[in-house]
Design an enzyme around this catalytic site. Structure first.
Site, mmCIF file in Angstrom:
data_model
loop_
_atom_site.group_PDB
_atom_site.id
_atom_site.type_symbol
_atom_site.label_atom_id
_atom_site.label_comp_id
_atom_site.label_asym_id
_atom_site.label_seq_id
_atom_site.Cartn_x
_atom_site.Cartn_y
_atom_site.Cartn_z
ATOM 1 N N ARG A 157 10.122 0.744 38.452
ATOM 2 C CA ARG A 157 10.862 1.817 39.123
ATOM 3 C C ARG A 157 10.786 1.737 40.654
ATOM 4 O O ARG A 157 10.831 2.741 41.351
ATOM 5 C CB ARG A 157 10.378 3.200 38.665
ATOM 6 C CG ARG A 157 10.477 3.446 37.179
ATOM 7 C CD ARG A 157 11.895 3.413 36.647
ATOM 8 N NE ARG A 157 11.903 3.617 35.211
ATOM 9 C CZ ARG A 157 11.821 2.647 34.306
ATOM 10 N NH1 ARG A 157 11.753 1.388 34.698
ATOM 11 N NH2 ARG A 157 11.838 2.913 33.017
ATOM 12 N N SER A 204 14.493 11.625 33.581
ATOM 13 C CA SER A 204 13.030 11.613 33.730
ATOM 14 C C SER A 204 12.655 12.007 35.157
ATOM 15 O O SER A 204 13.080 11.357 36.115
ATOM 16 C CB SER A 204 12.468 10.230 33.408
ATOM 17 O OG SER A 204 12.661 9.935 32.045
ATOM 18 N N GLU A 274 10.258 10.447 40.003
ATOM 19 C CA GLU A 274 11.215 9.371 39.752
ATOM 20 C C GLU A 274 12.579 9.762 40.305
ATOM 21 O O GLU A 274 13.381 8.911 40.672
ATOM 22 C CB GLU A 274 11.317 9.084 38.246
ATOM 23 C CG GLU A 274 12.161 7.884 37.904
ATOM 24 C CD GLU A 274 12.021 7.443 36.455
ATOM 25 O OE1 GLU A 274 13.031 7.026 35.869
ATOM 26 O OE2 GLU A 274 10.903 7.510 35.902
#
Length: 283
Positions: A157, A204, A274
């Protein structure tokens, strides 16, 4: 390019929250980027807004969208160049039509191709960089150039694209043959059963810490279902925050703060968002 003044930004966020942007520019050709960056300040590149929380009020920000840059070009069998503005699930549909494989685990992720490349988006053990060969960027010196995957720094990520504030123009994907339609059907069914897709959300919210899952920690801490104003930690998936209809930027910010503080106090783990958060610099 198309320029809109005083533009309502909640129209561009999946969370349906956002203030009034000073300017909203839609790019139609990559060569317009140099002019845009030389004539505007405080620029933010927005993709589909599927993971972007935008502050309210009058925003002293020029938002730039590449949504009109959505072409797909096959360079040779298995090698496909995709512009950043393409909806990611249109790429999955293209893979299905042309019997290409490699990104089936990501099916159903809402977002643009550029947005997923920017953060090395992924799901179920796969990442978009698994299939990338090279990317085309507009760099910090306002130069358009190509970078091979092996020359890029990226991890879970995260990519150096974020820290260097590059703009992704396109990506070249290297696919194998053999699209797995059954896997896509199963993954989309799994998403629908486990995620609160019936309410505005940003996907998320927190990255998974090493060796654990944010959703498990949030649930175990007793935070699942917590409501602040019009925002709620989803009962269905505790790593999702949903807008119950009247959520404000402040409501969602307070939930983020509550989760981070609680997880830090209980488990000594510092959760990292995130999602992307755009704050109003004029506040």
């Amino acid at each position: 390019m198309k320029i809109l003044e005083n533009h309502e930004m909640k129209l561009h966020s999946n969370m349906k929250v956002g203030g009034i942007a000073k300017r909203f520019i839609t790019v139609e050709d990559k060569n317009e980027l140099k002019e845009i960056f030389e004539n505007n300040s405080n620029i933010f590149l927005i993709g589909n807004g599927t993971n972007t929380l935008i502050d309210e009020g009058n925003l002293n920000i020029t938002f730039v969208s590449l949504k009109k840059m959505d072409n797909i070009r096959e360079l040779e069998r298995g090698l496909v160049e995709v512009e950043a503005g393409l909806d990611f699930n249109k790429l999955i549909a293209y893979m299905n039509k042309n019997n290409y494989s490699g990104l089936e685990n990501l099916a159903g992720i809402p977002g643009s191709v550029g947005g997923l490349v920017y953060m090395n988006g992924g799901a179920y053990g796969s990442e978009i960089f698994d299939c990338i060969s090279e990317i085309e960027i507009f760099d910090e010196n306002h130069v358009i150039r190509r970078i091979k995957k092996e020359d890029l720094d990226f991890s879970y990520r995260r990519t150096e694209i974020q820290s260097k504030k590059w703009i992704i123009i396109s990506a070249v994907f290297k696919f194998k043959d053999g699209f797995d339609l059954q896997k896509v059907i199963e993954i989309q069914a799994l998403r629908e059963s486990k995620q609160p897709l019936d309410l505005p959300n940003l996907g998320s919210t927190f990255k998974n810490p090493a060796g654990d899952f944010s959703a498990r920690l949030i649930s175990e801490a007793g935070l699942k279902g917590t409501v602040i104003g019009g925002a709620q930690i989803s009962e269905k998936h505790p790593n999702f925050i949903v807008n119950r209809g009247t959520a404000t930027f402040e409501d969602i910010s307070e939930i983020l703060k509550l989760v981070k503080n609680t997880i830090s106090e209980k488990y000594g783990i510092n959760l990292e968002e995130e999602i992307i958060i755009i704050k109003n610099s004029d506040k």
